[in-house]
Motif scaffolding. Structure first.
Motif, PDB file in Angstrom:
ATOM      1  N   PRO A   1       0.788  -1.237   0.000  1.00 40.62           N
ATOM      2  CA  PRO A   1       0.000   0.000   0.000  1.00 40.62           C
ATOM      3  C   PRO A   1       0.819   1.285   0.000  1.00 40.62           C
ATOM      4  N   ALA A   2       1.995   1.264   0.556  1.00 42.39           N
ATOM      5  CA  ALA A   2       2.813   2.474   0.575  1.00 42.39           C
ATOM      6  C   ALA A   2       3.214   2.886  -0.841  1.00 42.39           C
ATOM      7  N   ARG A   3       3.284   1.921  -1.751  1.00 41.50           N
ATOM      8  CA  ARG A   3       3.709   2.213  -3.124  1.00 41.50           C
ATOM      9  C   ARG A   3       2.559   2.250  -4.125  1.00 41.50           C
ATOM     10  N   TYR A   4       1.458   1.561  -3.827  1.00 45.52           N
ATOM     11  CA  TYR A   4       0.372   1.438  -4.793  1.00 45.52           C
ATOM     12  C   TYR A   4      -0.956   1.837  -4.153  1.00 45.52           C
ATOM     13  N   GLU A   5      -1.483   2.944  -4.603  1.00 49.79           N
ATOM     14  CA  GLU A   5      -2.727   3.460  -4.032  1.00 49.79           C
ATOM     15  C   GLU A   5      -3.901   2.507  -4.261  1.00 49.79           C
ATOM     16  N   ALA A   6      -3.914   1.800  -5.369  1.00 49.47           N
ATOM     17  CA  ALA A   6      -5.007   0.864  -5.650  1.00 49.47           C
ATOM     18  C   ALA A   6      -5.049  -0.262  -4.618  1.00 49.47           C
ATOM     19  N   ILE A   7      -3.893  -0.750  -4.219  1.00 51.86           N
ATOM     20  CA  ILE A   7      -3.853  -1.814  -3.209  1.00 51.86           C
ATOM     21  C   ILE A   7      -4.222  -1.249  -1.839  1.00 51.86           C
ATOM     22  N   TYR A   8      -3.785  -0.038  -1.549  1.00 50.72           N
ATOM     23  CA  TYR A   8      -4.191   0.628  -0.301  1.00 50.72           C
ATOM     24  C   TYR A   8      -5.713   0.717  -0.237  1.00 50.72           C
ATOM     25  N   ASN A   9      -6.339   1.155  -1.331  1.00 53.24           N
ATOM     26  CA  ASN A   9      -7.795   1.283  -1.357  1.00 53.24           C
ATOM     27  C   ASN A   9      -8.481  -0.068  -1.234  1.00 53.24           C
ATOM     28  N   MET A  10      -7.923  -1.105  -1.839  1.00 57.33           N
ATOM     29  CA  MET A  10      -8.511  -2.438  -1.727  1.00 57.33           C
ATOM     30  C   MET A  10      -8.511  -2.898  -0.270  1.00 57.33           C
ATOM     31  N   ILE A  11      -7.377  -2.782   0.393  1.00 59.90           N
ATOM     32  CA  ILE A  11      -7.283  -3.215   1.788  1.00 59.90           C
ATOM     33  C   ILE A  11      -8.208  -2.380   2.668  1.00 59.90           C
ATOM     34  N   ARG A  12      -8.260  -1.086   2.420  1.00 57.05           N
ATOM     35  CA  ARG A  12      -9.150  -0.208   3.197  1.00 57.05           C
ATOM     36  C   ARG A  12     -10.605  -0.623   3.041  1.00 57.05           C
ATOM     37  N   ARG A  13     -11.022  -0.925   1.828  1.00 56.15           N
ATOM     38  CA  ARG A  13     -12.412  -1.294   1.583  1.00 56.15           C
ATOM     39  C   ARG A  13     -12.754  -2.670   2.155  1.00 56.15           C
ATOM     40  N   VAL A  14     -11.813  -3.599   2.144  1.00 60.77           N
ATOM     41  CA  VAL A  14     -12.044  -4.901   2.787  1.00 60.77           C
ATOM     42  C   VAL A  14     -12.193  -4.709   4.292  1.00 60.77           C
ATOM     43  N   LEU A  15     -11.327  -3.895   4.884  1.00 56.39           N
ATOM     44  CA  LEU A  15     -11.432  -3.625   6.326  1.00 56.39           C
ATOM     45  C   LEU A  15     -12.748  -2.939   6.677  1.00 56.39           C
ATOM     46  N   GLN A  16     -13.191  -2.020   5.836  1.00 56.89           N
ATOM     47  CA  GLN A  16     -14.480  -1.368   6.072  1.00 56.89           C
ATOM     48  C   GLN A  16     -15.618  -2.388   6.095  1.00 56.89           C
ATOM     49  N   LYS A  17     -15.572  -3.330   5.169  1.00 58.75           N
ATOM     50  CA  LYS A  17     -16.605  -4.373   5.120  1.00 58.75           C
ATOM     51  C   LYS A  17     -16.571  -5.216   6.396  1.00 58.75           C
ATOM     52  N   GLN A  18     -15.374  -5.557   6.854  1.00 63.12           N
ATOM     53  CA  GLN A  18     -15.255  -6.340   8.080  1.00 63.12           C
ATOM     54  C   GLN A  18     -15.773  -5.560   9.291  1.00 63.12           C
ATOM     55  N   VAL A  19     -15.444  -4.289   9.381  1.00 65.29           N
ATOM     56  CA  VAL A  19     -15.902  -3.469  10.510  1.00 65.29           C
ATOM     57  C   VAL A  19     -17.422  -3.346  10.506  1.00 65.29           C
ATOM     58  N   ARG A  20     -18.005  -3.134   9.325  1.00 62.44           N
ATOM     59  CA  ARG A  20     -19.476  -3.069   9.248  1.00 62.44           C
ATOM     60  C   ARG A  20     -20.102  -4.369   9.732  1.00 62.44           C
ATOM     61  N   SER A  21     -19.534  -5.486   9.338  1.00 62.22           N
ATOM     62  CA  SER A  21     -20.111  -6.775   9.747  1.00 62.22           C
ATOM     63  C   SER A  21     -19.963  -6.982  11.246  1.00 62.22           C
ATOM     64  N   ILE A  22     -18.847  -6.557  11.813  1.00 65.90           N
ATOM     65  CA  ILE A  22     -18.653  -6.676  13.261  1.00 65.90           C
ATOM     66  C   ILE A  22     -19.658  -5.794  14.006  1.00 65.90           C
ATOM     67  N   ASN A  23     -19.894  -4.603  13.500  1.00 64.80           N
ATOM     68  CA  ASN A  23     -20.862  -3.709  14.142  1.00 64.80           C
ATOM     69  C   ASN A  23     -22.278  -4.253  14.069  1.00 64.80           C
ATOM     70  N   GLN A  24     -22.611  -4.956  12.986  1.00 69.20           N
ATOM     71  CA  GLN A  24     -23.956  -5.499  12.831  1.00 69.20           C
ATOM     72  C   GLN A  24     -24.150  -6.777  13.637  1.00 69.20           C
ATOM     73  N   GLU A  25     -23.207  -7.692  13.557  1.00 66.00           N
ATOM     74  CA  GLU A  25     -23.302  -8.985  14.230  1.00 66.00           C
ATOM     75  C   GLU A  25     -21.928  -9.349  14.802  1.00 66.00           C
ATOM     76  N   PRO A  26     -21.604  -8.888  16.009  1.00 63.50           N
ATOM     77  CA  PRO A  26     -20.255  -9.077  16.536  1.00 63.50           C
ATOM     78  C   PRO A  26     -19.837 -10.533  16.741  1.00 63.50           C
ATOM     79  N   PHE A  27     -20.773 -11.453  16.878  1.00 69.16           N
ATOM     80  CA  PHE A  27     -20.405 -12.837  17.168  1.00 69.16           C
ATOM     81  C   PHE A  27     -20.418 -13.740  15.947  1.00 69.16           C
ATOM     82  N   ASP A  28     -20.844 -13.229  14.803  1.00 64.91           N
ATOM     83  CA  ASP A  28     -20.796 -14.016  13.573  1.00 64.91           C
ATOM     84  C   ASP A  28     -19.362 -14.126  13.080  1.00 64.91           C
ATOM     85  N   LYS A  29     -19.044 -15.243  12.488  1.00 64.20           N
ATOM     86  CA  LYS A  29     -17.692 -15.458  11.953  1.00 64.20           C
ATOM     87  C   LYS A  29     -17.642 -15.226  10.458  1.00 64.20           C
ATOM     88  N   ALA A  30     -18.800 -15.292   9.798  1.00 64.66           N
ATOM     89  CA  ALA A  30     -18.848 -15.126   8.355  1.00 64.66           C
ATOM     90  C   ALA A  30     -20.154 -14.446   7.974  1.00 64.66           C
TER      91      ALA A  30
END
Length: 80
Positions: A48-77
């Motif tokens: 990510p330090a060198r490629y903005e596209a990869i930085y954005n990909m990782i950021r968006r995956v983390l956002q999806k994970q955080v949203r899922s944790i906020n909605q259902e903290p005990f679900d694994k998938a």
């Protein structure tokens, strides 16, 4: 050969959803397991330090994970 293999995860398992988040298919069923999706993008962390596209990909995956944790903290998938 390395470039083709390195980008294979992005090409075959990462799917953009209508809300702009990214969904990582982590197995033979279309579900995003938190642990497995983190492991699938883990090898991109040096880039990510060198490629903005990869930085954005990782950021968006983390956002999806955080949203899922906020909605259902005990679900694994979750599905898209």
């Amino acid at each position: 050969m390395f470039e083709q293999c390195y980008l294979n995860t992005i090409d075959t398992t990462v799917k953009e959803l209508e809300d702009g988040s990214l969904f990582v298919i982590t197995g033979d069923i279309e579900a995003m397991w938190r642990r497995d999706s983190a492991a699938q993008v883990h090898h991109y962390l040096p880039a990510p330090a060198r490629y903005e596209a990869i930085y954005n990909m990782i950021r968006r995956v983390l956002q999806k994970q955080v949203r899922s944790i906020n909605q259902e903290p005990f679900d694994k998938a979750f599905t898209d």
